[in-house]
Design an enzyme around this catalytic site. Structure first.
Site, PDB file in Angstrom:
ATOM      1  N   GLU A  40       0.370  -2.805  -0.041  1.00  0.00           N
ATOM      2  CA  GLU A  40      -1.088  -2.793  -0.282  1.00  0.00           C
ATOM      3  C   GLU A  40      -1.733  -1.564   0.347  1.00  0.00           C
ATOM      4  OE1 GLU A  40      -2.024  -4.720  -2.482  1.00  0.00           O
ATOM      5  OE2 GLU A  40      -0.405  -6.177  -2.395  1.00  0.00           O
ATOM      6  N   HIS A  80      -1.810   1.313  -1.916  1.00  0.00           N
ATOM      7  CA  HIS A  80      -2.885   1.292  -2.917  1.00  0.00           C
ATOM      8  C   HIS A  80      -4.149   1.967  -2.376  1.00  0.00           C
ATOM      9  CE1 HIS A  80      -1.251  -1.040  -6.202  1.00  0.00           C
ATOM     10  NE2 HIS A  80      -0.867  -2.025  -5.400  1.00  0.00           N
TER      11      HIS A  80
HETATM   12 ZN   LIG Z   1       0.509  -3.496  -5.894  1.00  0.00          ZN
END
Ligand SMILES: [Zn+2]
Length: 178
Positions: free
Chosen positions: A137, A140
């Protein structure tokens, strides 16, 4: 509800800005992220995945396999302050790269500093699937995807496969609508 973005949407490649609003607007974004994550049956979701370029993500992964209850956690302005030299290979998938998955090598343990859902500062060690999800994450938030960790040929193949999967899904949806 927020709309999930998928590859090759260029918005997935933009680095997010730190969260600087600690009021109702950010709380609403976080609630929206949680709602979308559960709706998509994901284990984690970062704000850029629904087009919001703010540094936060949500995650719901139990600490151990025996533990079945919800472990919802919110990470605002996270910093990975250390990563173990020891690495592990785990299979990753991503809601934004649907239809495919691949083995990725990353650190086994990490230490993270972040603000939680109550905007309280925390520093904690994570390991196993939680560490893995946090690293995924976190990527991202800086415009990276897990496929970027793979050799170029493999990455190309996966993105092509995901594009085909998305086309098929769209055709199915259209067929169901008509
Ligand atoms: Zn992802």
């Amino acid at each position: 509800m927020f709309k999930l973005l998928t590859v090759p949407n260029p918005k997935l490649r933009i680095e997010a800005e730190p969260v600087d609003d600690f009021g109702p607007e950010t709380i609403a974004l976080i609630d929206g992220a949680i709602e979308l994550m559960y709706a998509q049956e994901g284990a984690g979701l970062a704000a850029p995945q629904f087009g919001v370029h703010k540094k936060f993500f949500v995650m719901d992964i139990p600490e151990s396999r025996e533990d079945e209850k919800s472990q919802l956690q919110v990470f605002i302005n996270p910093e990975i302050i250390s990563q173990s030299e020891e690495q592990v290979v785990l299979t990753e998938g991503c809601l934004s790269v649907p239809g495919v998955s691949a083995e990725v090598t990353r650190s086994k343990e990490i230490r993270v500093r972040y603000l939680d859902r109550d905007f309280k500062s925390r520093e904690r060690d994570f390991f196993g699937w939680q560490a893995r999800c946090i690293l995924h994450e976190y990527d991202h938030l800086v415009g990276k995807l897990y496929v970027d960790h793979l050799p170029p040929m493999k990455r190309k193949m996966l993105l092509k496969e995901s594009a085909r999967y998305q086309r098929e899904q769209n055709q199915e949806n259209q067929a169901n609508e008509s």
